[in-house]
Design an enzyme around this catalytic site. Structure first.
Site, PDB file in Angstrom:
ATOM      1  CG  LEU A  23      10.380  12.342 -10.409  1.00  0.00           C
ATOM      2  CD1 LEU A  23      10.240  12.051 -11.899  1.00  0.00           C
ATOM      3  CD2 LEU A  23      10.595  13.827 -10.177  1.00  0.00           C
ATOM      4  N   GLY A  24       7.745  10.366  -7.009  1.00  0.00           N
ATOM      5  CA  GLY A  24       6.459   9.931  -6.460  1.00  0.00           C
ATOM      6  C   GLY A  24       6.439   8.434  -6.265  1.00  0.00           C
ATOM      7  N   GLY A  26       3.765   5.047  -6.152  1.00  0.00           N
ATOM      8  CA  GLY A  26       2.447   4.548  -6.489  1.00  0.00           C
ATOM      9  C   GLY A  26       2.138   3.232  -5.819  1.00  0.00           C
ATOM     10  N   GLY A  27       1.071   2.564  -6.319  1.00  0.00           N
ATOM     11  CA  GLY A  27       0.596   1.343  -5.689  1.00  0.00           C
ATOM     12  C   GLY A  27       1.608   0.223  -5.699  1.00  0.00           C
ATOM     13  N   GLY A  29       4.918   0.717  -7.503  1.00  0.00           N
ATOM     14  CA  GLY A  29       6.205   1.190  -8.005  1.00  0.00           C
ATOM     15  C   GLY A  29       6.523   2.588  -7.533  1.00  0.00           C
ATOM     16  CB  VAL A  31       8.135   7.638 -10.653  1.00  0.00           C
ATOM     17  CG1 VAL A  31       8.710   8.303 -11.895  1.00  0.00           C
ATOM     18  CG2 VAL A  31       6.999   6.692 -11.039  1.00  0.00           C
ATOM     19  CE  LYS A  45       4.910   2.647 -11.734  1.00  0.00           C
ATOM     20  NZ  LYS A  45       3.553   2.802 -12.289  1.00  0.00           N
ATOM     21  CG  ASP A 139      -5.660   5.806 -10.924  1.00  0.00           C
ATOM     22  OD1 ASP A 139      -6.631   6.385 -10.382  1.00  0.00           O
ATOM     23  OD2 ASP A 139      -4.537   5.745 -10.404  1.00  0.00           O
TER      24      ASP A 139
END
Length: 777
Positions: A23-24, A26-27, A29, A31, A45, A139
């Protein structure tokens, strides 16, 4: 090349959740969409493998769970399960079936009217609940707001901190440029006010489809957030005033989330400011203060009427203090910078007083750097006119001259003063020196068109200056900090170079950029480095006298050249390599400048013990080894900037080569098995034909066929036994007929897959070879 993360995720099972797709990322981790055995879905995640051995990252990962659980579940994605002690820690949270606000605005367009109002109220409600739990998100951005069918939910507490946190310097990624508050960019102590600022920036995006502080480069965006005005064009109704108050540079002037929510629910007309915040009608000079220490002008100073905005009466009526209504602070009419009536204070003192006006017990201000009472306002060698140094005056006949028109010097003593930061100035050089010391107040002046006009009229009309660049006053200012730096450098090149209150001589720059790690981790210090790494700023700073003459200018030219070289390398890779064509890599000028100032820090990025990453780093770093400064610094920054692409290509390589090896091995095994079962099938068919000899031999034997009948009978018996034996063997070795048919279909499927996999592996190897030629040439 397709990203394999969505293709091989289903092969993993984490905590009872089968991972369906990514799904995406991040910095720290990634997901995935996970599915439980009962069909329930969750957002799973995983902490990046590279961070799993870092105890500090594990602690922060655990803090994310704790912080999310403290917030009321109605406004965030609730935590379903977690294992923070696993080899690769993970969190399973509620899966929100809906788009992010970012995706929604990009596909459906901005919000307006009641739809925008509902979004503002619901997100402010979520923010109030988060702050009520004692958590600061830090954030908040459109990507972290999911639009569920029952209302928006806030996600990703990966960098959140408790309200009582005192520092952000230990954090790697500290937010998203464009939605960060000024104090967040400065690395100052953070409060819940940063989320209010971010919320307002998010609402501007929701209403207009663009950021509240748009600019072409990251440095320009940071500069505009720190010292510029938000772009609220397109926001309609009372929300304009609300957003302006929430985007105040002064954190203390913003409403808290609860006050904001009450104000939105009450829905006052005219966009008044929530109780407890400064009025939205506060003049721009106060709204745009670059830090939280700015003092709001007193109401009476802002509403005084009947005063010429460019003049101060020489003989004010009794009891009336002559105040320039365009100035931010109150003015003591006895304080005149650069003029010492008593002859005892340094002529350059920004707030010089005569002995009679100095408060008892307080020492008189010391003369500025390099000054004495006898030396006059400027040191010998300063590059401005003698008339300017003596404080040129304007004759009364010129007081009605248009802005910037030529003026005739007036008799001494008739120059109207200019008021700045509570003091009166009668020469521009002393004003410039004071502005360098009080940078925040200077930014307010240059950021306000009216204030700049007053200053320009004083410089050009009243003082008759013909040397300073008129564009500072006649054009729109995109970066007030640059404008202040240019103003000071033109009037006082004898001063040491300073930018935003920081000494920026070459020795200071080397010290600041000696450690490039903040630029690689996203620590707050990186924002200051980005603002300094601009050729146009370095050229301005180069006008100041320096122990290293011309060093700033040389650094500016090298930075320009290195940045062009690095971006050219990235562009060539994207043009010639298939796997890079969907990427957009640009070098970080601050990292280029760090490598230019400290070449010893120019080392290749780590490969994380990934052989595929190591191959790419080794190939790309050849461009650095084969070049000289400044190009090598640009190439090094390009390699570091390309690391996300390299890591994605590494995952693709592992996937394609792994799948190719897996399918190739399975294909060979299937081919051997299918060949065997086909041979057994043919043998069984032959035996079935031989069985016909059995009844023929039997019939001939009854007719006394002799030996031939016996032969046929024996052959038939042997064929019968062979058919049974072959069928049993085929069943034992290859399974039943259905399994054998399925194996044939699997072989056909693998034959169809192999060409695609061969092509994928070939593309990867071809990209590596082409990249090797590019970087070696």
């Amino acid at each position: 090349m397709d990203d394999p993360r969505n293709q091989d995720a289903h092969e993993r099972v984490i905590g009872g959740y089968r991972l369906l797709r990514s799904l995406g990322r991040g910095g720290f981790g990634e997901v995935f969409l996970g599915e439980a055995e009962d069909g329930g879905r969750a957002a799973v995640k995983l902490l990046h493998v590279s961070w799993s051995g870092d105890q500090d990252m594990r602690r922060r990962f655990a803090a994310e769970v704790e912080q999310a659980r403290r917030v009321s579940e109605f406004c965030v994605a609730r935590i379903l399960d977690a294992d923070l002690e696993a080899e690769q820690p993970w969190i399973a949270s509620e899966y929100i079936d809906g788009p992010t606000l970012q995706d929604s605005v990009q596909t459906e367009g901005p919000r307006s009217g009641s739809e925008l109002q509902r979004l503002a109220v619901s997100t402010a409600t979520a923010l109030a609940a988060i702050h009520a739990a004692g958590v600061v998100h830090r954030d908040l951005k459109p990507d972290n707001i999911m639009l569920a069918s029952d209302g928006p939910r806030v996600i990703d507490f990966g960098i959140a901190r408790a309200v009582e946190a005192t520092s952000v310097t230990a954090s790697g990624v500290v937010g998203t440029i464009g939605y960060m508050a000024p104090e967040q960019l400065e690395g100052a102590r953070l409060t819940a006010a940063v989320d209010v600022f971010s919320w307002a920036a998010v609402m501007v995006f929701a209403a207009t489809g663009r950021e509240a502080f748009p600019a072409p480069t990251q440095a320009a965006r940071i500069a505009r957030i720190l010292a510029g005005t938000p772009d609220l064009e397109g926001v309609e109704g009372p929300l304009v005033g609300v957003l302006a108050g929430c985007l105040n540079k002064d954190a203390d002037a913003r409403p808290d989330a609860s006050t904001l929510l009450r104000h939105l629910i009450a829905g006052p007309a005219g966009g008044s400011t929530p109780t407890g915040a400064r009025p939205v009608s506060t003049p721009p000079a106060a709204v745009e203060a670059p830090d939280a220490t700015t003092v709001t002008p007193a109401p009476d100073a802002m509403t005084r009427v009947g005063v010429d905005r460019t003049r101060v009466a020489e003989h004010p009526p009794a009891g009336v203090v002559p105040v320039d209504p365009t100035r931010v602070a109150r003015v003591d009419p006895t304080r005149v910078a650069g003029v010492d009536p008593g002859g005892t204070a340094g002529p350059g003192a920004a707030v010089g007083r005569s002995p009679a006006t100095t408060p008892p017990g307080r020492p008189s201000p010391a003369p500025p750097h390099g000054r004495t009472a006898e030396s006059g306002p400027y040191p010998v060698g300063a590059s401005f006119s003698a008339a300017q140094a003596q404080g040129p005056m304007v004759h009364p006949q010129n007081q009605g001259a248009p802005f910037g028109a030529p003026s005739t010097p007036a008799p001494s003593g008739l120059v109207p003063p200019y008021h700045f930061a509570g003091a009166r100035f009668q020469d521009a050089g002393t004003l410039a020196e004071t502005m360098q010391r009080d940078w925040s107040a200077a930014v307010q002046v240059f950021n306000d068109p009216a204030e700049r006009s007053v200053l320009g009229a004083w410089i050009m009309n009243d003082l008759g200056d013909t040397t300073i660049d008129r564009s500072l006053f006649r054009r729109q200012v995109g970066d007030a900090n640059l404008a202040v730096a240019s103003f000071i450098s033109q009037l006082r090149p004898d001063l040491p170079p300073v930018f935003r209150g920081r000494a920026v001589a070459m020795s200071d720059l080397r010290s600041l950029f000696a450690d490039p790690r903040p630029l690689l981790t996203g620590a707050p210090r990186a924002n200051e480095m980005v603002l300094l790494a601009r050729p146009e700023l370095l050229r301005i700073l180069g006008a100041h006298q320096s122990p290293e003459p011309g060093a700033h200018h040389r650094l500016a030219e090298n930075l320009d050249g290195a940045e062009r070289a690095g971006n050219a390398l990235c562009a060539r890779l994207a043009e010639e390599l298939e796997g890079w064509r969907s990427t957009r890599v640009t070098v970080n000028p601050a990292l280029v400048m760090a490598f230019l100032l400290t070449p010893d820090q120019m080392t290749p990025p780590g490969d994380g013990r990934d052989s595929a990453v190591a191959d790419w780093v080794d190939i790309l770093w050849r461009s650095v080894i084969g070049a000289e400064l400044p190009d090598s610094a640009g190439y090094a920054a390009a390699v570091h900037a390309a690391m996300p692409t390299v890591q994605a290509l590494s995952r693709q390589r592992h996937y394609w080569e792994g799948r190719h090896s897996e399918v190739s091995g399975a294909h060979e095994a299937l081919e051997d098995k299918v060949t065997f079962q086909q041979r057994m099938h043919r043998a069984a068919q032959a035996c079935k034909y031989g069985i016909v000899a059995l009844p023929v031999g039997f019939v001939l034997g009854l007719a006394d066929g002799g030996g031939f009948a016996e032969f046929l009978f024996g052959l038939g018996v042997l064929a019968l036994v062979g058919a049974v034996g072959v069928s049993v063997t085929n069943w034992v070795m290859c399974g039943g007929a259905a399994r054998r048919a399925q194996r044939v279909m699997e072989l056909q499927h693998s034959r169809q897959q192999l060409p695609q996999l061969n092509h994928g592996v070939s593309r990867i190897r071809s990209d590596l070879e082409r990249a090797r030629r590019i970087t070696s040439g």
